[in-house]
Write a protein that holds these residues in place. Structure first.
Motif, PDB file in Angstrom:
ATOM      1  N   LYS A   6       0.815  -1.216   0.000  1.00  0.00           N
ATOM      2  CA  LYS A   6       0.000   0.000   0.000  1.00  0.00           C
ATOM      3  C   LYS A   6       0.848   1.265   0.000  1.00  0.00           C
ATOM      4  CE  LYS A   6      -4.085  -1.876   2.093  1.00  0.00           C
ATOM      5  NZ  LYS A   6      -5.109  -1.692   3.084  1.00  0.00           N
ATOM      6  N   ASN A 152      -5.671  -4.446   8.695  1.00  0.00           N
ATOM      7  CA  ASN A 152      -5.710  -4.217   7.259  1.00  0.00           C
ATOM      8  C   ASN A 152      -4.495  -3.450   6.740  1.00  0.00           C
ATOM      9  OD1 ASN A 152      -6.809  -4.452   4.691  1.00  0.00           O
ATOM     10  ND2 ASN A 152      -8.062  -2.613   4.888  1.00  0.00           N
ATOM     11  N   ASP A 155      -2.359  -6.444   1.989  1.00  0.00           N
ATOM     12  CA  ASP A 155      -3.422  -6.985   1.148  1.00  0.00           C
ATOM     13  C   ASP A 155      -3.225  -8.468   0.865  1.00  0.00           C
ATOM     14  OD1 ASP A 155      -3.250  -4.014  -0.848  1.00  0.00           O
ATOM     15  OD2 ASP A 155      -4.637  -4.455   0.765  1.00  0.00           O
ATOM     16  N   LYS A 156      -4.308  -9.108   0.475  1.00  0.00           N
ATOM     17  CA  LYS A 156      -4.301 -10.446  -0.110  1.00  0.00           C
ATOM     18  C   LYS A 156      -3.697 -11.521   0.780  1.00  0.00           C
ATOM     19  CE  LYS A 156      -4.236  -8.328  -4.605  1.00  0.00           C
ATOM     20  NZ  LYS A 156      -3.503  -8.013  -5.782  1.00  0.00           N
TER      21      LYS A 156
END
Length: 157
Positions: A6, A152, A155-156
């Protein structure tokens, strides 16, 4: 070591045997002079956990270790100049609850500005969008897994 998807920061996620990785943590944080802030929020004995980890880091040569203690009614704040945050182990539900949405946002901002986030045990489990929050014993599933929202930060996974 994983570059954060991110932003420009780094994630140093430790699955177990955290003490064996502390030397690498110092190295990837920027070396012995880098400012490392401990986040012991997951622990029911936060002060003791932070003091023990501080001693270990100092014995390995870290010169600038501080602790961000959980405080009711006060927002989570990262000390100016911090190069790495290290979320210690304990209970990932407690960690997520005490950091809150505002704390998670601040950590995301820290990562996006190039900071490094390290986490061991609960600190590692909480970085995902969804984390295991119960249903395991001795490393094995003991019924059905309880899943809850995490911080969070990656990701993934």
């Amino acid at each position: 070591m994983k570059e954060n998807q991110k932003g420009s920061g780094k994630l140093f996620i430790i699955g177990g045997s955290a003490n064996l990785t502390l030397k690498e943590l110092i190295k990837h944080a920027g070396g012995k002079n880098a400012q490392i802030a401990l986040v012991p929020h997951a622990s029911g004995i936060a002060r003791e956990s932070a003091e023990e980890t501080t001693q270990k880091l100092v014995l390995l040569g870290a010169k600038n270790v501080s602790t961000i203690m959980p405080q009711r009614g006060k927002p989570f704040a990262i000390p100016r100049g911090t190069r790495a945050l290290y979320m210690l182990g304990g209970d990932q539900l407690r960690l997520v609850r005490l950091l809150g949405t505002a704390g998670a946002r601040m950590i995301k901002k820290f990562l996006n500005s190039g900071g490094m986030l390290a986490g061991s045990s609960a600190g590692a489990a909480a970085v995902a969008p969804i984390m295991i929050a119960g249903g395991m014993s001795g490393g094995k599933i003991d019924g059905s897994l309880m899943l809850k929202p995490g911080l969070n930060l990656i990701d993934k996974v």
